[in-house]
Enzyme design. Structure first.
Site, PDB file in Angstrom:
ATOM      1  CG  ASP A 131     -44.158 -15.692   9.935  1.00 35.32           C
ATOM      2  OD1 ASP A 131     -44.380 -15.371   8.902  1.00 35.32           O
ATOM      3  OD2 ASP A 131     -45.257 -15.731  10.551  1.00 35.32           O
ATOM      4  CE  LYS A 139     -44.513 -19.206   7.992  1.00 30.11           C
ATOM      5  NZ  LYS A 139     -44.432 -17.816   7.236  1.00 30.11           N
TER       6      LYS A 139
HETATM    7  P1  NDP Z   1     -43.785  -9.169  13.650  1.00 23.81           P
HETATM    8  O1  NDP Z   1     -43.688 -10.054  14.744  1.00 23.81           O
HETATM    9  O2  NDP Z   1     -42.406  -8.399  13.112  1.00 23.81           O
HETATM   10  O3  NDP Z   1     -44.962  -8.129  13.649  1.00 23.81           O
HETATM   11  C1  NDP Z   1     -46.211  -8.861  13.801  1.00 23.81           C
HETATM   12  C2  NDP Z   1     -47.066  -7.404  14.105  1.00 23.81           C
HETATM   13  O4  NDP Z   1     -48.389  -7.938  13.837  1.00 23.81           O
HETATM   14  C3  NDP Z   1     -47.017  -6.941  15.403  1.00 23.81           C
HETATM   15  O5  NDP Z   1     -47.290  -5.359  15.122  1.00 23.81           O
HETATM   16  C4  NDP Z   1     -47.932  -7.856  16.072  1.00 23.81           C
HETATM   17  O6  NDP Z   1     -48.564  -7.060  17.419  1.00 23.81           O
HETATM   18  C5  NDP Z   1     -49.295  -7.878  15.194  1.00 23.81           C
HETATM   19  N1  NDP Z   1     -49.983  -8.995  15.528  1.00 23.81           N
HETATM   20  C6  NDP Z   1     -49.585 -10.296  15.384  1.00 23.81           C
HETATM   21  N2  NDP Z   1     -50.275 -11.371  15.857  1.00 23.81           N
HETATM   22  C7  NDP Z   1     -51.533 -10.497  16.086  1.00 23.81           C
HETATM   23  C8  NDP Z   1     -52.760 -11.018  16.150  1.00 23.81           C
HETATM   24  N3  NDP Z   1     -52.931 -12.350  16.630  1.00 23.81           N
HETATM   25  N4  NDP Z   1     -53.684  -9.642  16.467  1.00 23.81           N
HETATM   26  C9  NDP Z   1     -53.172  -8.661  16.190  1.00 23.81           C
HETATM   27  N5  NDP Z   1     -51.941  -8.079  15.818  1.00 23.81           N
HETATM   28  C10 NDP Z   1     -51.217  -9.009  15.837  1.00 23.81           C
HETATM   29  O7  NDP Z   1     -44.141  -9.982  12.367  1.00 23.81           O
HETATM   30  P2  NDP Z   1     -43.782  -9.704  10.733  1.00 23.81           P
HETATM   31  O8  NDP Z   1     -44.056  -8.652  10.507  1.00 23.81           O
HETATM   32  O9  NDP Z   1     -42.718 -10.449  10.072  1.00 23.81           O
HETATM   33  O10 NDP Z   1     -45.130 -10.510  10.190  1.00 23.81           O
HETATM   34  C11 NDP Z   1     -46.483  -9.907  10.059  1.00 23.81           C
HETATM   35  C12 NDP Z   1     -47.429 -10.642   9.199  1.00 23.81           C
HETATM   36  O11 NDP Z   1     -46.460 -10.728   7.652  1.00 23.81           O
HETATM   37  C13 NDP Z   1     -47.389 -11.880   9.137  1.00 23.81           C
HETATM   38  O12 NDP Z   1     -48.821 -12.484   8.735  1.00 23.81           O
HETATM   39  C14 NDP Z   1     -46.390 -13.009   8.649  1.00 23.81           C
HETATM   40  O13 NDP Z   1     -46.895 -14.244   8.295  1.00 23.81           O
HETATM   41  C15 NDP Z   1     -46.349 -12.040   7.403  1.00 23.81           C
HETATM   42  N6  NDP Z   1     -45.039 -12.275   6.339  1.00 23.81           N
HETATM   43  C16 NDP Z   1     -43.733 -12.058   7.005  1.00 23.81           C
HETATM   44  C17 NDP Z   1     -42.905 -12.232   6.107  1.00 23.81           C
HETATM   45  C18 NDP Z   1     -41.410 -11.679   6.746  1.00 23.81           C
HETATM   46  O14 NDP Z   1     -40.437 -11.667   5.928  1.00 23.81           O
HETATM   47  N7  NDP Z   1     -41.449 -11.501   8.018  1.00 23.81           N
HETATM   48  C19 NDP Z   1     -42.959 -12.321   4.807  1.00 23.81           C
HETATM   49  C20 NDP Z   1     -44.179 -12.560   4.232  1.00 23.81           C
HETATM   50  C21 NDP Z   1     -45.246 -12.457   5.158  1.00 23.81           C
HETATM   51  P3  NDP Z   1     -47.942  -7.431  18.645  1.00 23.81           P
HETATM   52  O15 NDP Z   1     -46.614  -6.811  18.960  1.00 23.81           O
HETATM   53  O16 NDP Z   1     -49.039  -6.980  19.777  1.00 23.81           O
HETATM   54  O17 NDP Z   1     -48.047  -9.046  18.725  1.00 23.81           O
HETATM   55  O1  2IT Z   2     -44.306 -15.845   5.088  1.00 22.49           O
HETATM   56  C1  2IT Z   2     -43.263 -15.680   4.588  1.00 22.49           C
HETATM   57  O2  2IT Z   2     -43.189 -15.663   3.073  1.00 22.49           O
HETATM   58  C2  2IT Z   2     -42.115 -15.486   5.367  1.00 22.49           C
HETATM   59  N1  2IT Z   2     -42.355 -15.533   6.716  1.00 22.49           N
HETATM   60  C3  2IT Z   2     -40.647 -15.513   4.823  1.00 22.49           C
HETATM   61  C4  2IT Z   2     -40.170 -16.939   4.600  1.00 22.49           C
HETATM   62  C5  2IT Z   2     -38.723 -16.845   4.172  1.00 22.49           C
HETATM   63  O3  2IT Z   2     -38.233 -18.058   4.149  1.00 22.49           O
HETATM   64  O4  2IT Z   2     -38.102 -15.835   4.050  1.00 22.49           O
END
Ligand code: NDP
Ligand code: 2IT
Length: 448
Positions: free
Chosen positions: A169, A129
């Protein structure tokens, strides 16, 4: 959750001592150790090979200065990270998080979880990461580009298509991946699949954008089925409104559920008629604005300040898709009291240990992040395959493969939970199944 095994307790103490001031990392290790008690008892060979001591220590941790200049000519300095946790079963693989809360402990917890998650996908990927305490909110495109290029000016020497493949992420979407990939290509003078989540014009995979949210619903569907339930007619809460949340909302709705709430870090919207996802996509993906704007499209909906209030809305299924520790013990109690039957995690480690205890005490079916959100990185693995083959598969082809992978992940969790005497505990199942493959690969490769 309490660890009783003396060896695991001692190793946990040593891990705490060696990693002071990193509560999220220790939380992630503690959860895994809790699940591994029966494995440690059954597999002395893995203990003797020192696999556990090694698995909690990243293979390599890189920290670097990221200087960049804003639109007014002012210099800023952020800190960049890449933690290459484990390469036993494949090249390091995992996303880049850009958020002001990022520090080494957050990147380490995410890298640690990624090792087990990537193992569960059935694809050959190690765990890593990266990220920075840079805050993309309110920055111009030019500032984002300057930051991303500066970040890559250091990171390019540590990554590569067969060495370490980053992705998105929190705070890192297609725009940031594009700038980072472009800078890598320029510095290395080679076009390789060194990033996933790329744009479709330059090597990205169809369905990668949708994959984490869709995959979460595919996994949850399997878990529901195994417990004689389905999405049909259920009331669902989805926290967050980013990449994972949006596509989780879309697929849950397609499966016949009604998603009534979404959130961002400022607050949440409640629309009892069901969320209008086109409005959310317009606000979040196109305009990059706050979820509060939803009221401009649907004045009859409610907006409440503060994101944790979302868990007070009665629901059947909760899909936390925002960030770590967003559901604490108190919120979990309220969910249970209001009749919530299932929690399935799109975000990484969104439930505190106290919340997980509440799920188990109240008979809530719990889909842990490592398994439930693995569809994103699994599809990243499919993007890597397509890049190596120098061809691209159709949306339907990738989506079918993703469905198959999520099915097999659920099966692995279910079977491991049964084999180790914890039937229905998919958290233990995910940790055990993810661990065994990596541990055996580490043992086979000797003292590395
Ligand atoms: P984005 O940046 O697209 O969206 C994040 C969302 O979560 C936003 O709505 C944001 O609100 C909110 N958020 C972030 N930090 C906080 C916080 N500290 N408190 C409250 N709300 C918060 O990210 P993703 O959708 O990609 O990621 C969301 C989650 O999914 C994370 O935990 C990530 O690690 C996990 N994940 C992502 C993957 C991917 O492929 N993208 C794969 C697997 C897991 P705001 O806009 O106000 O910050
Ligand atoms: O938490 C996760 O699995 C991700 N943010 C996606 C990682 C990736 O390499 O696609």
């Amino acid at each position: 959750m309490a660890i009783k095994n003396a060896y695991l307790l001692d190793l946990l103490e040593r891990t705490k001592k060696r990693n002071p001031g990193e509560p999220e990392f220790i939380q992630a290790v503690t959860e895994v150790f809790t699940s591994l008690e029966p494995v440690v008892e059954k597999r002395q060979d893995l203990v003797d090979a020192g696999v556990l001591e090694r698995i909690v220590e990243p293979e390599r941790q890189i920290m670097f200065r990221v200087p960049w200049v804003d639109d007014n000519g002012k210099m800023h300095v952020n800190r960049g990270f890449r933690v290459q946790f484990n390469s036993a079963i494949g090249p390091y693989k995992g996303g880049i998080r850009l958020h002001p809360s990022v520090y080494l402990g957050i990147i380490k917890f995410l890298g640690f979880e990624q090792v087990f998650k990537n193992s569960l996908t059935t694809l050959p990927m190690g765990g890593a990461k990266g990220g920075s305490d840079f805050d993309p909110k309110g920055k111009s495109d030019n500032e984002i580009m300057n930051f991303c290029q500066s970040f890559m000016n250091e990171m390019y020497r540590h990554i590569g298509a067969d060495c370490d493949v980053p992705a998105g992420d929190i705070g890192t979407g297609a725009r940031e991946v594009g700038y980072m990939f472009g800078q890598y290509k320029r510095l290395r003078n080679e076009w390789v699949g060194v990033f996933t989540g790329k744009g479709l014009q330059y090597g990205g995979s169809l369905a990668r954008k949708e994959a984490t949210g869709f995959g979460l619903c595919y996994f949850t569907k399997e878990m529901l089925q195994a417990n004689d339930m389905s999405f049909e007619g259920k009331t669902v809460l989805v926290s967050g409104s980013g990449n994972v949340a949006i596509y989780a909302c879309q697929k849950a709705t397609e499966f016949g559920a009604k998603v009534v709430a979404m959130s961002d870090s400022n607050g949440y919207i409640y629309d009892k008629n069901g969320i209008d996802l086109d409005a959310v996509k317009q606000i979040k993906e196109v305009e990059r604005k706050r979820i509060k704007e939803y009221l401009n499209y649907h004045p009859e909906a409610e907006y409440h300040e503060g994101c944790s209030g979302i868990w007070t809305i009665p629901c059947d299924i909760a899909l936390p898709c925002a960030t770590q520790n967003e559901i604490n013990g108190e919120s979990a109690k309220i969910l249970a009291k209001n009749g919530c039957k299932v929690v399935s995690e799109g975000a990484n480690m969104p439930s505190t240990p106290e919340a997980i205890d509440e799920y188990f005490n109240n008979g809530i079916i719990y889909g842990p992040a490592k398994a439930a959100n693995a569809g994103g990185v699994a599809t990243s693995g499919l993007e890597m395959s397509q890049n190596s083959l120098r061809l691209s598969w159709s949306f339907e082809e990738v989506d079918e493969k993703l469905k198959g992978i999520m099915k097999s992940i659920f099966k692995a969790c279910d079977e491991a939970s049964k084999e180790y005497g914890m039937e229905g505990n998919y958290m233990a199942g995910a940790n055990i199944a993810g661990f065994i493959k990596v541990a055996e690969a580490m043992k086979a490769q000797g003292n590395v």
